[in-house]
Design an enzyme around this catalytic site. Structure first.
Site, PDB file in Angstrom:
ATOM      1  N   HIS A  20       1.306  -1.866  -0.010  1.00 27.08           N
ATOM      2  CA  HIS A  20      -0.239   0.237  -0.689  1.00 27.08           C
ATOM      3  C   HIS A  20       1.146   1.254   0.404  1.00 27.08           C
ATOM      4  O   HIS A  20       2.098   0.988   0.684  1.00 27.08           O
ATOM      5  CB  HIS A  20      -0.461   0.232   1.091  1.00 27.08           C
ATOM      6  CG  HIS A  20      -0.343   0.545   2.209  1.00 27.08           C
ATOM      7  ND1 HIS A  20       0.130   1.353   3.479  1.00 27.08           N
ATOM      8  CD2 HIS A  20       0.119  -1.275   2.836  1.00 27.08           C
ATOM      9  CE1 HIS A  20       1.102   0.950   4.072  1.00 27.08           C
ATOM     10  NE2 HIS A  20       0.910  -0.500   4.417  1.00 27.08           N
ATOM     11  N   HIS A  24      11.734  -0.968 -12.569  1.00 27.99           N
ATOM     12  CA  HIS A  24      11.387  -2.594 -13.321  1.00 27.99           C
ATOM     13  C   HIS A  24      11.795  -2.641 -11.492  1.00 27.99           C
ATOM     14  O   HIS A  24      12.944  -2.780 -10.937  1.00 27.99           O
ATOM     15  CB  HIS A  24      13.374  -3.048 -13.986  1.00 27.99           C
ATOM     16  CG  HIS A  24      12.826  -4.664 -13.445  1.00 27.99           C
ATOM     17  ND1 HIS A  24      13.797  -5.333 -14.523  1.00 27.99           N
ATOM     18  CD2 HIS A  24      11.738  -5.219 -13.140  1.00 27.99           C
ATOM     19  CE1 HIS A  24      13.379  -6.693 -14.901  1.00 27.99           C
ATOM     20  NE2 HIS A  24      12.015  -6.675 -13.962  1.00 27.99           N
TER      21      HIS A  24
END
Ligand SMILES: CC(C)(COP(=O)(O)OP(=O)(O)OC[C@H]1O[C@@H](n2cnc3c(N)ncnc32)[C@H](O)[C@@H]1OP(=O)(O)O)[C@@H](O)C(=O)NCCC(=O)NCCS
Length: 206
Positions: free
Chosen positions: A135, A144
């Protein structure tokens, strides 16, 4: 027949193709790569032209860039968008993405990845297989997150950074731009731009 054009006929490109076809949004993929015409297949899909042939198409397909180098991937995506191509976002149906997460164009989310509440992910990112982005994380463009890497809540990652396979980042840490975090590292401090860090706990080596 709806075709997704994929720029970059790499191993990563094959995984992007699998994810795209699994969504059911496209029936077919067509790769473009400068290895063409010497190379005409990437896995079971055809390589149909070079980078230049993709850019010269007048009937522009939806496109995604599957080039591993983060900054090159973003630059090619920006060039394609400027030419009027619709840049696709590919989310494998076996990924779990919160309804409150925001994912920008050109990002791929692979099978098994979890993207939790209020996460923001920029353009041209790769959220690889089984990665967890908890979150409130904020990922800039061209990041990446490698397979199995876990970001705890509220982590920030700057543009162009690559977190290697199996990295863990504890909550609320900030990783700068163009940072490389080596495979298996555990990040427990912030890192500035343009460094390579490895180990447990991760330390800067370059
Ligand atoms: C961190 C990394 C980029 C360093 O690569 P490099 O710049 O070529 O560095 P080297 O291989 O020369 O290693 C430099 C030193 O760091 C050590 N090192 C390299 N990677 C390491 C890692 N992941 N964890 C701990 N130590 C590492 C090396 O053993 C070497 O130590 P030494 O100087 O004591 O001999 C690379 O090893 C790595 O981890 N890449 C990530 C690959 C990955 O996750 N791929 C997933 C693709 S989806």
């Amino acid at each position: 027949m709806t075709t997704l054009a994929i720029l970059g006929a790499s191993g990563h490109g094959k995984v992007v193709a699998d994810a795209a076809l699994a969504t059911g949004l496209w029936d077919k993929v067509a790769f473009y790569d400068d290895a063409w015409p010497a190379k005409t297949k990437n896995g079971s899909s055809d390589i149909v032209g070079s980078t230049a042939s993709l850019f010269s198409l007048t009937d522009k397909p939806a496109v995604i860039v599957a080039i591993g180098n983060n900054n090159v991937r973003l630059a090619k995506q920006q060039e394609l968008a400027a030419k009027g191509f619709a840049v696709a976002t590919v989310v494998h149906p076996a990924a779990t993405v919160s309804s409150s997460a925001v994912i920008e164009r050109g990002t791929v989310v692979m099978a098994g990845a979890v993207i939790n509440a209020d996460v923001k992910i920029g353009h041209a990112c790769i959220i690889n297989s089984n990665a967890v982005v908890e979150h409130d994380c904020k990922l800039a463009a061209a990041v990446h997150i490698s397979p199995g890497t876990c970001l705890a809540g509220g982590v920030e990652v700057g543009q162009g950074s690559w977190l290697g396979i199996g990295v863990s980042v504890i909550q609320l840490k900030s990783i700068g731009k163009n940072v490389m975090v080596g495979a298996g590292a555990v990040v427990v401090t912030d890192f500035p731009d343009n460094v390579t860090a490895v180990g447990v706990p991760a330390k800067i080596i370059k």
